[in-house]
Design a protein around this motif. Sequence first.
Motif, PDB file in Angstrom:
ATOM      1  N   PHE A  98      -2.520  -3.612  -9.144  1.00  0.00           N
ATOM      2  CA  PHE A  98      -1.266  -4.146  -9.663  1.00  0.00           C
ATOM      3  C   PHE A  98      -0.235  -3.026  -9.840  1.00  0.00           C
ATOM      4  CE2 PHE A  98      -4.745  -6.656 -11.398  1.00  0.00           C
ATOM      5  CZ  PHE A  98      -4.365  -7.958 -11.113  1.00  0.00           C
ATOM      6  N   PRO A  99       1.044  -3.346  -9.677  1.00  0.00           N
ATOM      7  CA  PRO A  99       2.088  -2.368 -10.033  1.00  0.00           C
ATOM      8  C   PRO A  99       2.164  -2.245 -11.549  1.00  0.00           C
ATOM      9  CG  PRO A  99       3.084  -4.472  -9.445  1.00  0.00           C
ATOM     10  CD  PRO A  99       1.606  -4.613  -9.160  1.00  0.00           C
ATOM     11  N   ALA A 147       2.411   5.235 -10.840  1.00  0.00           N
ATOM     12  CA  ALA A 147       1.062   4.796 -11.218  1.00  0.00           C
ATOM     13  C   ALA A 147       0.809   3.364 -10.764  1.00  0.00           C
ATOM     14  CB  ALA A 147       0.881   4.906 -12.732  1.00  0.00           C
ATOM     15  N   VAL A 148      -0.469   3.015 -10.706  1.00  0.00           N
ATOM     16  CA  VAL A 148      -0.881   1.635 -10.437  1.00  0.00           C
ATOM     17  C   VAL A 148      -2.004   1.271 -11.407  1.00  0.00           C
ATOM     18  CG1 VAL A 148      -0.256   1.633  -8.003  1.00  0.00           C
ATOM     19  CG2 VAL A 148      -2.559   2.328  -8.690  1.00  0.00           C
ATOM     20  N   ALA A 149      -2.222  -0.012 -11.538  1.00  0.00           N
ATOM     21  CA  ALA A 149      -3.305  -0.510 -12.384  1.00  0.00           C
ATOM     22  C   ALA A 149      -4.422  -1.073 -11.512  1.00  0.00           C
ATOM     23  CB  ALA A 149      -2.790  -1.586 -13.328  1.00  0.00           C
ATOM     24  N   LEU A 150      -5.647  -0.818 -11.917  1.00  0.00           N
ATOM     25  CA  LEU A 150      -6.829  -1.371 -11.244  1.00  0.00           C
ATOM     26  C   LEU A 150      -7.569  -2.272 -12.217  1.00  0.00           C
ATOM     27  CD1 LEU A 150      -8.257   1.895  -9.608  1.00  0.00           C
ATOM     28  CD2 LEU A 150      -6.655   0.252  -8.596  1.00  0.00           C
ATOM     29  N   ARG A 151      -8.035  -3.420 -11.727  1.00  0.00           N
ATOM     30  CA  ARG A 151      -8.831  -4.329 -12.562  1.00  0.00           C
ATOM     31  C   ARG A 151     -10.061  -4.766 -11.788  1.00  0.00           C
ATOM     32  NH1 ARG A 151      -5.979  -9.588 -14.814  1.00  0.00           N
ATOM     33  NH2 ARG A 151      -6.292 -10.294 -12.653  1.00  0.00           N
ATOM     34  N   ARG A 181      -2.762   7.495 -11.677  1.00  0.00           N
ATOM     35  CA  ARG A 181      -1.733   7.884 -10.702  1.00  0.00           C
ATOM     36  C   ARG A 181      -1.924   7.125  -9.398  1.00  0.00           C
ATOM     37  NH1 ARG A 181       1.222  13.012 -11.274  1.00  0.00           N
ATOM     38  NH2 ARG A 181       1.638  12.735  -9.061  1.00  0.00           N
ATOM     39  N   ARG A 182      -0.814   6.756  -8.789  1.00  0.00           N
ATOM     40  CA  ARG A 182      -0.879   5.999  -7.534  1.00  0.00           C
ATOM     41  C   ARG A 182      -1.588   6.786  -6.434  1.00  0.00           C
ATOM     42  NH1 ARG A 182       1.590   1.790  -4.938  1.00  0.00           N
ATOM     43  NH2 ARG A 182       2.857   1.317  -6.757  1.00  0.00           N
ATOM     44  N   ASP A 183      -1.254   8.084  -6.297  1.00  0.00           N
ATOM     45  CA  ASP A 183      -1.869   8.856  -5.213  1.00  0.00           C
ATOM     46  C   ASP A 183      -3.368   9.002  -5.414  1.00  0.00           C
ATOM     47  OD1 ASP A 183      -1.679  10.564  -7.370  1.00  0.00           O
ATOM     48  OD2 ASP A 183      -0.519  12.102  -6.342  1.00  0.00           O
TER      49      ASP A 183
END
Length: 300
Positions: A274-275, A220-224, A255-257
């Motif tokens: 962000f990771p 997963a990744v985080a979006l801001r 999810r990252r994808d």
Amino acid sequence: MDVISCQELTKTFGRVRALNNITFTIGQNRITGLIGPNGAGKTTLLKIIAGFLRASSGEVRVFSEDPFNNLKVAANMIFIDDQMRFPQSLTLSEILASAAAFYENWDMELARRLFDYFSLDPEQYHHKLSKGMKSTFNMIIGLAARCPLTIFDEPTTGMDAGVRKDFYRALLRDYLRKPRTIIISSHLLNEIEDILEDIFLLSGGEKRLQTPVSDLKEFAVALRGKREVIDKLTAGQEIYYQKSVGKDHSYVVIRRDAAEGLLKKAGRDGLEVFPVKADDLCVYLTSRKRGGIDSVFDRY
């Protein structure tokens, strides 16, 4: 070869469903972390695998056999938790000698070295030890037994930080010398992440995720960014965690994808990526609310 195989496993206690339709396998010579919050069903699952409890429905196989009250499974498995009881008439050294007679692969040299390292008194009695020292002694039993299936259920209860680090280091060192299937349960991934090969996430009696640790770190990744942009971009997506940042910004974990596909299609549009740390992701995946504790206050 699969050491453990469960198909549609369910366990109920009266009206309470402790495990709900769980299907998974665990292979030979792997260290698996069973991660989940308190009450997730971890101990119930482990006790079914160990043969202490019978499943309400579904199929469970350990070494290709039903583990419940199974002598073959019992002879090749050890279950370590903070509820272990030993005969009160036996000293610690006598317990070690008894264990040596029971476990085929018992390593007395390892047991004695660990015993001395942790400054245990051979003439002491198990029931008179402090909680932390009981856990330390139990850990020695679990490692020295060298069973093909070794289960540690929250094994570090009562240990101080230094002893916990020593335990995990000892477990990894001995596993490298004598590989076997090890399951270690915890609600704190950050303590055991470095020694694990696989992660099994359990929450509310259901399997949330089973994956190699290396894949979890890329899961997963985080979006801001601005809330209206985030909401539009992630509409229809599964959101693992979301919180407000300031007046008009949001922070979401997906999810990252999925994130990569969305960003390719829509562009960054001022978004930051962000990771997500593995232990934070485990908390998000097993949380009852996708906004965590902040969800209590957002509309207060």
